[in-house]
Design a protein around this motif. Structure first.
Motif, PDB file in Angstrom:
ATOM      1  N   ASN A 318       0.897  -1.035   0.534  1.00  0.00           N
ATOM      2  CA  ASN A 318      -0.209  -0.303   0.415  1.00  0.00           C
ATOM      3  C   ASN A 318       1.306   1.265   0.177  1.00  0.00           C
ATOM      4  OD1 ASN A 318      -2.943   0.573  -0.190  1.00  0.00           O
ATOM      5  ND2 ASN A 318      -2.386   0.952   1.856  1.00  0.00           N
ATOM      6  N   GLN A 319       1.821   1.126   0.561  1.00  0.00           N
ATOM      7  CA  GLN A 319       2.812   2.611   1.178  1.00  0.00           C
ATOM      8  C   GLN A 319       3.665   2.605  -0.542  1.00  0.00           C
ATOM      9  OE1 GLN A 319       5.322   0.582   4.099  1.00  0.00           O
ATOM     10  NE2 GLN A 319       7.027   1.671   3.369  1.00  0.00           N
ATOM     11  N   ARG A 326      -4.536   3.479  -3.340  1.00  0.00           N
ATOM     12  CA  ARG A 326      -4.299   3.252  -2.339  1.00  0.00           C
ATOM     13  C   ARG A 326      -5.473   2.227  -1.153  1.00  0.00           C
ATOM     14  NH1 ARG A 326      -0.599   7.727   0.385  1.00  0.00           N
ATOM     15  NH2 ARG A 326       1.256   7.217  -0.993  1.00  0.00           N
ATOM     16  N   THR A 327      -5.368   1.548  -0.490  1.00  0.00           N
ATOM     17  CA  THR A 327      -6.898   0.656   0.346  1.00  0.00           C
ATOM     18  C   THR A 327      -6.782   1.774   1.156  1.00  0.00           C
ATOM     19  OG1 THR A 327      -6.565  -1.394  -0.808  1.00  0.00           O
ATOM     20  CG2 THR A 327      -7.820  -0.675   1.198  1.00  0.00           C
ATOM     21  N   GLU A 328      -7.978   2.337   1.396  1.00  0.00           N
ATOM     22  CA  GLU A 328      -7.805   3.468   2.607  1.00  0.00           C
ATOM     23  C   GLU A 328      -8.273   2.691   4.037  1.00  0.00           C
ATOM     24  OE1 GLU A 328     -10.796   7.177   4.302  1.00  0.00           O
ATOM     25  OE2 GLU A 328     -10.945   6.035   1.864  1.00  0.00           O
ATOM     26  N   ALA A 334       0.545  -3.162   3.854  1.00  0.00           N
ATOM     27  CA  ALA A 334      -0.271  -4.452   3.292  1.00  0.00           C
ATOM     28  C   ALA A 334       0.022  -4.834   2.240  1.00  0.00           C
ATOM     29  CB  ALA A 334      -1.788  -4.140   3.901  1.00  0.00           C
ATOM     30  N   ARG A 335      -0.315  -5.730   1.688  1.00  0.00           N
ATOM     31  CA  ARG A 335      -0.420  -5.756   0.107  1.00  0.00           C
ATOM     32  C   ARG A 335      -1.808  -5.441  -0.859  1.00  0.00           C
ATOM     33  NH1 ARG A 335       2.805  -9.910  -3.090  1.00  0.00           N
ATOM     34  NH2 ARG A 335       0.507 -10.385  -3.917  1.00  0.00           N
ATOM     35  N   ASN A 336      -1.512  -4.711  -1.519  1.00  0.00           N
ATOM     36  CA  ASN A 336      -2.409  -4.089  -2.258  1.00  0.00           C
ATOM     37  C   ASN A 336      -3.126  -5.100  -3.446  1.00  0.00           C
ATOM     38  OD1 ASN A 336      -4.926  -2.876  -3.361  1.00  0.00           O
ATOM     39  ND2 ASN A 336      -4.343  -1.195  -2.568  1.00  0.00           N
ATOM     40  N   ALA A 342      -3.376  -1.961 -10.639  1.00  0.00           N
ATOM     41  CA  ALA A 342      -4.737  -1.077 -11.840  1.00  0.00           C
ATOM     42  C   ALA A 342      -3.455   0.051 -11.833  1.00  0.00           C
ATOM     43  CB  ALA A 342      -5.705  -0.535 -10.622  1.00  0.00           C
ATOM     44  N   GLU A 343      -2.616   0.864 -10.816  1.00  0.00           N
ATOM     45  CA  GLU A 343      -1.862   0.846 -10.912  1.00  0.00           C
ATOM     46  C   GLU A 343      -0.896   1.207 -12.080  1.00  0.00           C
ATOM     47  OE1 GLU A 343       0.996   3.726  -8.149  1.00  0.00           O
ATOM     48  OE2 GLU A 343       1.643   1.913  -8.427  1.00  0.00           O
ATOM     49  N   ILE A 344       0.056  -0.592 -12.401  1.00  0.00           N
ATOM     50  CA  ILE A 344       0.062  -0.724 -13.489  1.00  0.00           C
ATOM     51  C   ILE A 344      -0.032  -0.426 -15.001  1.00  0.00           C
ATOM     52  CG2 ILE A 344       1.264  -2.705 -15.125  1.00  0.00           C
ATOM     53  CD1 ILE A 344       2.256  -4.301 -11.936  1.00  0.00           C
ATOM     54  N   ARG A 345      -1.583  -1.061 -14.891  1.00  0.00           N
ATOM     55  CA  ARG A 345      -2.019  -0.471 -16.075  1.00  0.00           C
ATOM     56  C   ARG A 345      -2.337   0.549 -16.310  1.00  0.00           C
ATOM     57  NH1 ARG A 345      -7.182  -5.026 -15.029  1.00  0.00           N
ATOM     58  NH2 ARG A 345      -5.881  -7.491 -16.013  1.00  0.00           N
ATOM     59  N   ARG A 346      -1.942   1.452 -15.183  1.00  0.00           N
ATOM     60  CA  ARG A 346      -2.471   3.208 -15.680  1.00  0.00           C
ATOM     61  C   ARG A 346      -1.209   3.495 -16.093  1.00  0.00           C
ATOM     62  NH1 ARG A 346      -1.454   7.038 -17.756  1.00  0.00           N
ATOM     63  NH2 ARG A 346      -1.803   9.203 -17.833  1.00  0.00           N
ATOM     64  N   TYR A 347       0.061   3.241 -15.746  1.00  0.00           N
ATOM     65  CA  TYR A 347       1.598   3.024 -16.773  1.00  0.00           C
ATOM     66  C   TYR A 347       1.428   2.038 -18.213  1.00  0.00           C
ATOM     67  CZ  TYR A 347       3.687   6.287 -12.696  1.00  0.00           C
ATOM     68  OH  TYR A 347       3.988   7.016 -11.782  1.00  0.00           O
TER      69      TYR A 347
END
Length: 371
Positions: A318-319, A326-328, A334-336, A342-347
């Motif tokens: 998460n960090q 991130r998971t609020e 924590a693994r997210n 989703a972040e990889i796909r944005r890149y």
């Protein structure tokens, strides 16, 4: 006159620096972005161990990455840094207490134990451990602390060959030559040893090999020696904007990584490298809220001059994610999984040709569109 093989290689490297002055061959974009196992699968196994590489391969990595540093007796071994204080149990070995030292590596002072002060056999008595620590950080990886030994580049090549034969698919290698100028300065140049290891491997006659470095001169020299091999490519790594490559620092030059990412800088890189690989946030930086902001268009500009583009490093905790993924309320360590994919796909939407990830299974999922 008898000429040693070492002398021949050294001469070839010097000639290679001149040969690389011409334009690099055009690199063909891969059909899918390449999943590059960062130090193996370092999210789940201690980095740069056979356990880490095995998990990365099992999880679908196209390439595995050994960072290469030198030993006292001239071996190339896989460690993220030549300072092994964080990644091994060396501090628990009283027989090596007197090897603790303070050194300046690429302009940065650090204290610890350094691979160049050990023979390969001595390093083999140590055990690897997970580098990242903290409350709940990488508990699975820490469960393997003390299980795996330090391995050589030659052993990693053979391991990749064995895994390739067993699995029926080619596994690429993407080694990074670490601190090239520093090691040359202490009489342990990495490049001649690297060329020998590549030449000795039947597997690397054909398997994809991408040679990385944060420095410039060694990539130019190695291209002159290995650049005629159709399976070999070269990747220029990019550090923080205000930093300078180690060889530039040594020469008291002023070239920064930020300048290397300008259109003119990218055009210069394209003369000797096939790839450029910045830090993720140099492609899409964070805004004031820690969320992903606007693209810098580095990918498009690099493609314009014929470079392939990679980036580093996607981590699933998460960090390490941008705030919008991130998971609020979840712990920083924590693994997210969903946020990371989703972040990889944005890149990937920027047009990346490859990327380093600590968790290749998530990278594979992001590329293949599963879930």
């Amino acid at each position: 006159m008898n000429v040693s093989r070492r002398t021949m290689i050294a001469g070839s490297l010097a000639a290679g620096a001149l040969a690389a002055a011409g334009a690099a061959r055009a690199a063909v974009r891969p059909a899918k972005p390449l999943v590059l196992g960062h130090r193996g699968c370092s999210a789940l196994r201690p980095e740069h161990t056979l356990g880490s590489y095995a998990r990365a391969i099992a999880d679908g990595a196209d390439f595995i990455e050994p960072d290469l540093v030198g030993t006292k007796d001239g071996k190339l071994v896989a460690r993220h840094e030549n300072n092994i204080a964080e990644t091994t149990d060396v501090a628990t070995h009283p027989e090596f207490a007197d090897r603790k030292a303070t050194k300046v590596i690429d302009g940065i002072e650090q204290t610890g134990w350094f691979t160049e002060d050990f023979t390969f056999d001595e390093l083999r008595t140590l055990r690897a451990r997970e580098r990242l620590t903290g409350d709940g950080m990488r508990t699975e990886s820490h469960g393997y602390d003390g299980m795996f030994r330090i391995v050589s580049f030659a052993e990693i090549i053979d391991f990749a060959a064995a895994e390739s034969a067993a699995r029926g698919r080619t596994i690429g290698l993407i080694p990074e030559i670490k601190h090239s100028t520093y090691f040359a300065g202490i009489g342990l140049p990495s490049e001649d040893r690297f060329v020998k290891e590549v030449a000795a491997s039947r597997y690397l006659d054909k398997a994809p090999l991408i040679v990385q470095s944060f420095e410039i001169a060694n990539l130019k020299a190695l291209r002159g020696v290995l650049g005629d091999r159709p399976n070999v490519q070269f990747m220029q790594l990019i550090d923080s904007d205000d930093q300078r490559p180690g060889d530039v620092i040594k020469a008291m030059g002023t070239l920064t990584y930020a300048q290397m990412l300008t259109p003119e800088g990218l055009a210069d890189i394209a003369k000797y490298a096939d790839w450029v690989a910045p830090w993720t946030r140099q492609l899409i930086p964070l805004d004031a809220d820690g969320k992903l902001g606007a693209s810098t268009n580095v990918v498009a500009e690099a493609h314009r001059v014929g470079l392939l583009v990679g980036c580093y490093t996607f981590r699933p905790e998460n960090q390490f994610l941008a705030a919008d993924y991130r998971t609020e309320g979840a712990a920083p360590a924590a693994r997210n999984v969903e946020g990371s994919v989703a972040e990889i796909r944005r890149y990937l939407s920027e047009g990346l040709d490859g990327f380093f990830t600590d968790d290749p299974a998530l990278g594979r999922r992001a590329v293949d569109g599963d879930g």
